[in-house]
Design an enzyme around this catalytic site. Structure first.
Site, PDB file in Angstrom:
ATOM      1  N   ASP A  17      -1.798   6.341   6.848  1.00  0.00           N
ATOM      2  CA  ASP A  17      -2.893   5.503   6.381  1.00  0.00           C
ATOM      3  C   ASP A  17      -3.129   4.459   7.463  1.00  0.00           C
ATOM      4  O   ASP A  17      -2.298   3.571   7.685  1.00  0.00           O
ATOM      5  CB  ASP A  17      -2.513   4.839   5.060  1.00  0.00           C
ATOM      6  N   TRP A  50       0.814  -1.203   0.000  1.00  0.00           N
ATOM      7  CA  TRP A  50       0.000   0.000   0.000  1.00  0.00           C
ATOM      8  C   TRP A  50       0.852   1.260   0.000  1.00  0.00           C
ATOM      9  O   TRP A  50       0.542   2.228  -0.703  1.00  0.00           O
ATOM     10  CB  TRP A  50      -0.990  -0.005   1.163  1.00  0.00           C
ATOM     11  N   LYS A  55     -13.005  -1.978   6.905  1.00  0.00           N
ATOM     12  CA  LYS A  55     -12.282  -3.002   7.642  1.00  0.00           C
ATOM     13  C   LYS A  55     -12.704  -3.027   9.113  1.00  0.00           C
ATOM     14  O   LYS A  55     -13.122  -4.055   9.613  1.00  0.00           O
ATOM     15  CB  LYS A  55     -10.769  -2.772   7.504  1.00  0.00           C
TER      16      LYS A  55
END
Length: 365
Positions: A177, A102, A201
């Protein structure tokens, strides 16, 4: 119908209590005569939902008054562009710490908007660890430093909170993040200029992105930044410059209330530690399986593992499905298996996975 144990990385499992309440309110939200999906985002009913959701999130994360909470869209991937458009400013330079898939994507996207310096990377280790802050090499005047503090695919989680004051660079805002471990453990929000994460999530359905940004970082957007993505505009309009993802905000609010009933972030962290210790303890003790992440940097939320004999992968997954354990296949970029054990996964579900893995190893080892 019996619900399965859902180990998906996202969209992920939601608390059963939340789903039950949403089902009960689907046709009529508390006497309004309509469901939340049908409400105007400017109605007093929905405004009350959004305001309560923000208040509960602020309480759970101890968000100071000089930070704004923005309900946005586009997911964390869109934020990879929205952040540099808002924060790079005249310097047009940012530093990135790269610890997995990511953050690799994040720094690639940022290069469209300015110069990127890789302050640190764990590429040499195969992204199995987090470089210590003593090894970070920041550029002269970066607009911000970007981190991905939990790599969902690789299963690497920062064992520390980035604190640039420790290396004499307190003036540089830290961006994080936190998509896959927000609300799973305490964060000292004051150590960051901006935190962001997709909701799918640990918070709610896909479609909602939460951005927590310090006041002094507003108003820096580049002229070419779309108005709907300008943090100042979003903040000044209470996240309603355009129609927000109303139902996702509503579900997020229910999740926040569920978390408060669970003892808040401290309470859920204790459960998450117990789940992670159970699963990693089994993986370390059973030679049939392997986890390749530096033990100091193992994610509590995303647990990748490999069978020593990978020719058994399909048989393992088929048997798991028959046992009511689903979404265990690893990301296509790394292979193997991955169990995502977010807040909504109870210890009972992790125990069911360990019991199946032990039985599979005995039968095929």
């Amino acid at each position: 119908m019996t619900r399965v144990w859902n180990f998906a990385a996202g969209p992920a499992a939601l608390p059963a209590e939340v789903l039950q309440q949403a089902a009960e309110e689907m046709l009529d939200w508390r006497g309004a005569g309509v469901g939340v999906m049908e409400m105007s985002h400017r109605s007093k009913e929905f405004v009350s939902i959004a305001e309560q959701a923000e208040a509960d999130l602020r309480e759970l994360m101890a968000i100071p008054a000089n930070y704004r909470v923005l309900f946005m869209q586009g997911g964390a991937i869109a934020e990879n562009a929205i952040i540099p458009m808002n924060l790079m400013g005249e310097e047009k330079r940012a530093d990135y710490v790269v610890t997995g898939s990511w953050s690799v994507k994040s720094q690639k996207e940022a290069r469209k908007y300015g110069e990127v310096n890789i302050a640190a990377t764990s590429e040499a280790s195969g992204y199995t660890t987090v470089p210590p802050m003593s090894e970070w090499k920041l550029s002269a005047r970066p607009s911000y430093l970007f981190t991905c503090t939990n790599e969902t695919i690789g299963g690497v989680e920062y064992p520390f909170e980035p604190d640039l004051a420790r290396i004499g660079r307190a003036e540089v805002p830290v961006v994080a993040d936190v998509s896959s471990h927000i609300l799973s453990r305490p964060f000292d929000v004051t150590k960051y200029g901006l935190l962001f994460g997709g909701a799918q999530k640990n918070i709610g359905p896909a479609g909602l992105t939460i951005v927590i940004v310090r006041d002094d970082l507003l108003g820096r957007a580049a002229p070419f930044c779309p108005t709907a993505f300008d943090y100042r505009t979003v903040a000044d309009n209470g996240s309603m410059y355009n129609t927000p993802p109303t139902y996702a905000i509503y579900i997020a609010g229910l999740v926040f209330q569920w978390l408060k009933r669970k003892g808040g972030v401290a309470g859920i962290e204790a459960q998450n530690i117990a789940k992670a210790e159970l699963l990693y303890g089994f993986l370390d003790d059973c030679p049939f399986y392997e986890n390749r992440i530096d033990p100091a940097c193992r994610s509590r939320m995303n647990v990748p593992f490999f069978l020593k004999d990978e020719s058994l992968n399909d048989r393992f997954l088929a048997g798991a499905k028959d046992a009511g354990l689903v979404q265990l296949k690893g990301h296509k970029s790394v292979g193997g298996m991955r169990a995502s054990i977010y807040n909504a996964m109870p210890l009972e579900g992790v125990q069911a996975l360990v019991d199946y893995m032990r039985d599979f190893a005995l039968r095929h080892g």
